[in-house]
Scaffold this active site. Structure first.
Site, PDB file in Angstrom:
ATOM      1  N   GLU A  27     -35.855 -22.019-101.512  1.00  0.00           N
ATOM      2  CA  GLU A  27     -35.926 -22.384-100.433  1.00  0.00           C
ATOM      3  C   GLU A  27     -36.421 -23.509-100.264  1.00  0.00           C
ATOM      4  O   GLU A  27     -38.330 -23.670 -99.775  1.00  0.00           O
ATOM      5  CB  GLU A  27     -36.190 -21.235 -99.323  1.00  0.00           C
ATOM      6  N   HIS A  42     -36.520 -16.101 -90.259  1.00  0.00           N
ATOM      7  CA  HIS A  42     -35.268 -16.394 -90.032  1.00  0.00           C
ATOM      8  C   HIS A  42     -33.972 -16.819 -89.188  1.00  0.00           C
ATOM      9  O   HIS A  42     -32.856 -16.759 -89.142  1.00  0.00           O
ATOM     10  CB  HIS A  42     -34.069 -15.457 -91.527  1.00  0.00           C
ATOM     11  N   HIS A  60     -30.436 -20.296 -98.385  1.00  0.00           N
ATOM     12  CA  HIS A  60     -30.913 -18.965 -98.784  1.00  0.00           C
ATOM     13  C   HIS A  60     -30.176 -18.212-100.281  1.00  0.00           C
ATOM     14  O   HIS A  60     -29.990 -17.327-100.366  1.00  0.00           O
ATOM     15  CB  HIS A  60     -31.125 -18.577 -98.092  1.00  0.00           C
TER      16      HIS A  60
END
Length: 352
Positions: A313, A105, A179
């Site tokens: 996502e 991420h 997210h």
């Protein structure tokens, strides 16, 4: 339509501001200039009760220390990059190993943990925010200066429209997503195992032991991964399928949409009557059922535990840089990264 803002903390010497967007029917979206974090989405159930349907914290100070990416924009690249390294035009780049030996991420200080510049948007039928962040060349190991703009726009159709744009001066990787963890029961009254998920996908990516795609696509037919006609999330929690067990008794998988272009994901909770329809131009959605959500902290007064929320996502395929057969996440200086995902909330009355 209105926007209200207030200072809720300080980070890296900058004020952290929470913005509250409200439409004419009372739907509210609250978010921070820190990480573009969505802290609350308040929508009605079938009885007209307005309640929060995303996970977050009451106090800002909990986000830097405790948050598993609650409500944040993650980047430069969402998901895991195998070995925290990649090659572009014959040159190898070493990224931050924040989930050693891999990169997750965007790194140790990804887009989720920086303060963005903000401009308000006020229209007759919509209110919103534009977030701006300049990611310098070499940040977390990525090449190129990347200028990113993320827009949150709330309209009177009870839609939150998120648009991502990016421009670089050097070939780099970009794959952005939001997210947020959704729980349509309202104020975390129940977990999400009885939620029904429907999505337009007949394939998902097989994961290895490190939760990184192996490159193999598995057909969903006759498996707990077939959501084309809708099924309860509990199906994966109780499943003996090796991929469900690998993910921690649930889902943490990229589902590849059946067709190119616009695709839909529908999440619903029968008891509250709430439904969330997600429409995206991205090629896949990573469905994560918070299988790892445990810790000594509370979420709006509810102790952290597995299955409290589900992430949807929308993004490019994870670790695409190591799989030439996947759609590319490379951004060239002459191009503009652009994607849009819309979240529409509505409530069904009894008998619908």
């Amino acid at each position: 339509m209105k926007i209200i803002d207030k200072v809720v903390g300080n980070y890296d010497g900058k004020s952290v501001i929470e913005y509250s967007l409200t439409n004419d029917s009372g739907m509210n979206v609250s978010c921070l200039n820190y990480g573009c974090v969505i802290t609350k989405i308040i929508v009605p159930d079938r009885q007209g009760n307005f309640e929060n349907v995303v996970l977050g914290f009451e106090e800002f100070d909990d986000y830097p220390d405790l948050s598993p990416y609650f409500g944040a924009v993650v980047g430069r690249v969402a998901g895991r990059i195998n070995g925290a390294r990649f090659e572009l035009d014959g040159k190898e780049y070493q990224l931050a190993e924040n989930e050693s030996p891999n990169h997750l991420h965007g790194g140790r200080k990804g887009f989720n943990s920086v303060v963005w510049k903000v401009e308000k948007i006020e229209k007759e039928d919509a209110v919103g925010l534009q977030f701006f962040y300049h990611s310098p060349d070499g940040e977390e190991g990525y090449p190129g200066n990347l200028d990113t703009c993320v827009t949150y726009l709330l309209n009177n159709k009870n839609e939150l429209v998120i648009t991502y744009e990016g421009k670089t001066d050097h070939k780099t990787l970009v794959n952005l997503t939001n997210h947020s963890y959704f729980n349509l029961s309202g104020n975390l009254k129940r977990d999400i195992t009885e939620h029904i998920l429907q999505l337009e996908s007949d394939r998902f990516l097989e994961l290895g032991e490190d939760l990184i795609p192996t490159g193999k696509m598995i057909g969903t037919k006759n498996t707990p991964f077939d959501f084309q006609n809708g099924r309860r999330i509990m199906a994966g929690v109780n499943s003996e399928h090796p991929q469900n067990l690998l993910a921690g008794n649930g889902y943490d998988h990229p589902f590849v949409f059946t067709k190119k272009g616009e695709n839909q994901v529908v999440l619903s909770d029968e008891e509250s009557g709430r439904t969330l329809m997600v429409t995206t131009d991205q090629p896949c959605v990573v469905v994560y059922t918070s299988n790892q959500l445990e810790g000594p902290f509370s979420i709006y007064g509810v102790r952290a535990r597995k299955y409290l929320g589900v992430c949807l996502e929308t993004q490019g395929l994870p670790d695409a840089i190591h799989h030439p057969e996947f759609p590319s996440v490379i951004l060239n200086p002459d191009d503009v990264y652009c994607s849009t995902t819309t979240y529409r909330f509505f409530a069904n009355t009894l008998g619908d």
